[in-house]
Design an enzyme around this catalytic site. Structure first.
Site, PDB file in Angstrom:
ATOM      1  N   SER A 148       0.993  -1.147   0.026  1.00  0.00           N
ATOM      2  CA  SER A 148      -0.003  -0.143  -0.023  1.00  0.00           C
ATOM      3  C   SER A 148       0.833   1.254  -0.017  1.00  0.00           C
ATOM      4  O   SER A 148       1.864   1.189   0.201  1.00  0.00           O
ATOM      5  CB  SER A 148      -0.986   0.142   1.272  1.00  0.00           C
ATOM      6  OG  SER A 148      -1.242   1.308   1.659  1.00  0.00           O
ATOM      7  N   TYR A 161      -3.303  -0.904   9.933  1.00  0.00           N
ATOM      8  CA  TYR A 161      -3.204  -1.008   8.618  1.00  0.00           C
ATOM      9  C   TYR A 161      -1.913  -0.502   7.957  1.00  0.00           C
ATOM     10  O   TYR A 161      -0.982  -1.449   7.465  1.00  0.00           O
ATOM     11  CB  TYR A 161      -4.227  -0.149   7.760  1.00  0.00           C
ATOM     12  CG  TYR A 161      -4.355  -0.360   6.361  1.00  0.00           C
ATOM     13  CD1 TYR A 161      -5.012  -1.471   5.815  1.00  0.00           C
ATOM     14  CD2 TYR A 161      -3.557   0.470   5.502  1.00  0.00           C
ATOM     15  CE1 TYR A 161      -5.218  -1.669   4.432  1.00  0.00           C
ATOM     16  CE2 TYR A 161      -3.623   0.285   4.085  1.00  0.00           C
ATOM     17  CZ  TYR A 161      -4.288  -0.893   3.489  1.00  0.00           C
ATOM     18  OH  TYR A 161      -4.598  -0.921   2.274  1.00  0.00           O
TER      19      TYR A 161
HETATM   20  P1  NDP Z   1     -11.951  -5.187  -1.032  1.00  0.00           P
HETATM   21  O1  NDP Z   1     -12.717  -4.617   0.429  1.00  0.00           O
HETATM   22  O2  NDP Z   1     -12.776  -5.031  -2.034  1.00  0.00           O
HETATM   23  O3  NDP Z   1     -11.469  -6.462  -1.018  1.00  0.00           O
HETATM   24  C1  NDP Z   1     -10.994  -7.021   0.180  1.00  0.00           C
HETATM   25  C2  NDP Z   1     -10.992  -8.820   0.005  1.00  0.00           C
HETATM   26  O4  NDP Z   1     -10.275  -9.254   0.991  1.00  0.00           O
HETATM   27  C3  NDP Z   1     -12.210  -9.298  -0.193  1.00  0.00           C
HETATM   28  O5  NDP Z   1     -12.276 -10.100  -0.898  1.00  0.00           O
HETATM   29  C4  NDP Z   1     -12.765  -9.916   1.012  1.00  0.00           C
HETATM   30  O6  NDP Z   1     -13.467 -11.169   1.053  1.00  0.00           O
HETATM   31  C5  NDP Z   1     -11.124 -10.423   1.470  1.00  0.00           C
HETATM   32  N1  NDP Z   1     -10.945 -10.886   2.951  1.00  0.00           N
HETATM   33  C6  NDP Z   1     -10.966  -9.597   3.949  1.00  0.00           C
HETATM   34  N2  NDP Z   1     -10.767 -10.362   5.221  1.00  0.00           N
HETATM   35  C7  NDP Z   1     -10.466 -11.684   4.922  1.00  0.00           C
HETATM   36  C8  NDP Z   1     -10.268 -12.939   5.477  1.00  0.00           C
HETATM   37  N3  NDP Z   1     -10.317 -12.873   6.958  1.00  0.00           N
HETATM   38  N4  NDP Z   1     -10.264 -14.276   4.983  1.00  0.00           N
HETATM   39  C9  NDP Z   1     -10.469 -14.101   3.506  1.00  0.00           C
HETATM   40  N5  NDP Z   1     -10.557 -13.086   2.906  1.00  0.00           N
HETATM   41  C10 NDP Z   1     -10.669 -11.949   3.485  1.00  0.00           C
HETATM   42  O7  NDP Z   1     -10.615  -4.316  -0.947  1.00  0.00           O
HETATM   43  P2  NDP Z   1      -9.643  -4.066  -2.221  1.00  0.00           P
HETATM   44  O8  NDP Z   1      -9.801  -5.008  -3.200  1.00  0.00           O
HETATM   45  O9  NDP Z   1      -9.381  -2.593  -2.255  1.00  0.00           O
HETATM   46  O10 NDP Z   1      -8.335  -4.620  -1.086  1.00  0.00           O
HETATM   47  C11 NDP Z   1      -7.463  -5.810  -1.603  1.00  0.00           C
HETATM   48  C12 NDP Z   1      -6.095  -5.546  -1.157  1.00  0.00           C
HETATM   49  O11 NDP Z   1      -5.565  -4.347  -1.471  1.00  0.00           O
HETATM   50  C13 NDP Z   1      -6.069  -5.413   0.390  1.00  0.00           C
HETATM   51  O12 NDP Z   1      -4.877  -5.667   0.843  1.00  0.00           O
HETATM   52  C14 NDP Z   1      -5.909  -3.938   0.552  1.00  0.00           C
HETATM   53  O13 NDP Z   1      -5.220  -3.528   1.621  1.00  0.00           O
HETATM   54  C15 NDP Z   1      -4.848  -3.295  -0.494  1.00  0.00           C
HETATM   55  N6  NDP Z   1      -5.046  -2.191  -0.972  1.00  0.00           N
HETATM   56  C16 NDP Z   1      -6.063  -1.521  -1.510  1.00  0.00           C
HETATM   57  C17 NDP Z   1      -5.945  -0.228  -1.783  1.00  0.00           C
HETATM   58  C18 NDP Z   1      -7.311   0.575  -2.431  1.00  0.00           C
HETATM   59  O14 NDP Z   1      -7.119   1.765  -2.672  1.00  0.00           O
HETATM   60  N7  NDP Z   1      -8.283   0.079  -2.836  1.00  0.00           N
HETATM   61  C19 NDP Z   1      -4.775   0.578  -1.746  1.00  0.00           C
HETATM   62  C20 NDP Z   1      -3.619  -0.211  -1.210  1.00  0.00           C
HETATM   63  C21 NDP Z   1      -3.669  -1.408  -1.015  1.00  0.00           C
HETATM   64  P3  NDP Z   1     -14.532 -11.330   2.063  1.00  0.00           P
HETATM   65  O15 NDP Z   1     -15.178 -10.371   2.533  1.00  0.00           O
HETATM   66  O16 NDP Z   1     -15.652 -12.289   1.253  1.00  0.00           O
HETATM   67  O17 NDP Z   1     -13.745 -12.111   3.152  1.00  0.00           O
END
Ligand code: NDP
Length: 255
Positions: A148, A161
């Site tokens: 990130s 985070y």
């Molecule tokens: P979303 O909220 O769209 O996706 C998060 C994903 O993580 C979902 O598929 C969720 O699925 C899954 N998830 C969360 N907790 C768990 C768990 N305990 N077990 C299994 N799956 C889990 O967010 P993003 O797509 O934005 O985020 C994806 C990654 O990118 C993350 O690591 C985030 O920190 C990182 N990121 C995002 C940025 C942004 O601007 N969007 C910037 C920088 C980094 P479910 O709820 O079904 O479990």
């Protein structure tokens, strides 16, 4: 040299945690388009099924697994089951994540801190360990961790985070050193600000304005715009690239 195959993932098996969410879904579909068999992992069965439908439409082998990656005791059997169905894992993308927008350490509850560190850091360690054991046997593999902008910068809003994302970059480097001799490349992608469910609470707030002013591209990223970096790091094109972090941020980190 034939460069047309450099980014081809045909025959590769990829596991993408958080593959039902904004960024993970885009990477999952991108990998399938490049030829890979893809398993997405997430807690929510409906979201899993929706992405599975899209993956199946590509014609590539695909599966979705309902798994909470903070359930430590379930990780080994879950990855075993994916590998039984699709074959040995060639590519692991540690993408699943949550954020606690607590407003700082003075207001963040210890349970929220633990949940973020467990999902964003401890699970990366544990899942990589399981996947690497399989990759070492075949002397090949790719691990891609999602960092990130907060891997670099502090956050008064989400300290757990930022702590986890900073550590993930160091873990990436450490795993890269350890696993290089086994021909396993470990790299990270540091996304800037992308429109997903995670960032939805920031939309239409003063923070959005600050982000846009700081991002030279002056817009949100689209999850699809991370696919190129992910395919590069998953493919033979990056066989001599390890321990690095690729920023995909519209220039956010340079200002
Ligand atoms: P979303 O909220 O769209 O996706 C998060 C994903 O993580 C979902 O598929 C969720 O699925 C899954 N998830 C969360 N907790 C768990 C768990 N305990 N077990 C299994 N799956 C889990 O967010 P993003 O797509 O934005 O985020 C994806 C990654 O990118 C993350 O690591 C985030 O920190 C990182 N990121 C995002 C940025 C942004 O601007 N969007 C910037 C920088 C980094 P479910 O709820 O079904 O479990």
């Amino acid at each position: 040299m034939n460069t047309s195959n450099l980014f081809d993932l045909t025959g590769q098996v990829a596991i993408i945690t958080g593959g039902n969410g904004g960024i993970g879904r885009a990477i999952a579909l991108g990998f399938a388009a490049a030829g890979a068999a893809v398993a997405v992992v997430g807690r929510n069965p409906e979201k899993n099924e929706a992405v599975l439908g899209e993956l199946k439409a590509t014609g590539r082998p695909a599966m979705a697994m309902a798994l909470d990656i903070s359930a430590r005791d379930e990780l080994e059997s879950a990855l075993g089951s994916i590998q039984d169905q699709l074959g040995p894992v060639d590519i692991l993308v540690n993408n699943a994540g949550i954020a606690s927008l607590s407003g700082g350490i003075m207001s963040e509850a210890a349970e929220d801190w633990d949940a973020v560190i467990e999902t964003q850091l401890n699970a990366v360690f544990l899942l990589s360990k399981i996947a690497a054991a399989s990759m070492i046997g075949r002397q090949a593999g790719k691990i891609i961790n999602i960092g990130s902008m907060y891997s670099y910068f502090g956050s008064g809003l989400a300290p757990s985070y930022s702590a986890a994302k900073g550590a993930v970059i160091q873990l990436t480097k450490s795993m890269a050193v350890e696993l290089a001799a086994d021909n396993i490349q470990v790299n990270a992608i540091a996304p800037g600000w992308f429109e997903t469910d995670m960032t939805a609470p920031i939309k239409d707030t003063p923070m959005e304005e600050e982000i846009m002013m700081r991002t030279p591209a002056a817009r949100w990223g689209r999850p699809e715009e991370l696919v190129g970096a992910a395919v590069f790091l998953a493919s033979h094109a990056s066989d001599f690239v390890t321990g690095t972090t690729v920023r995909v941020d519209g220039g956010y980190a340079i200002r």
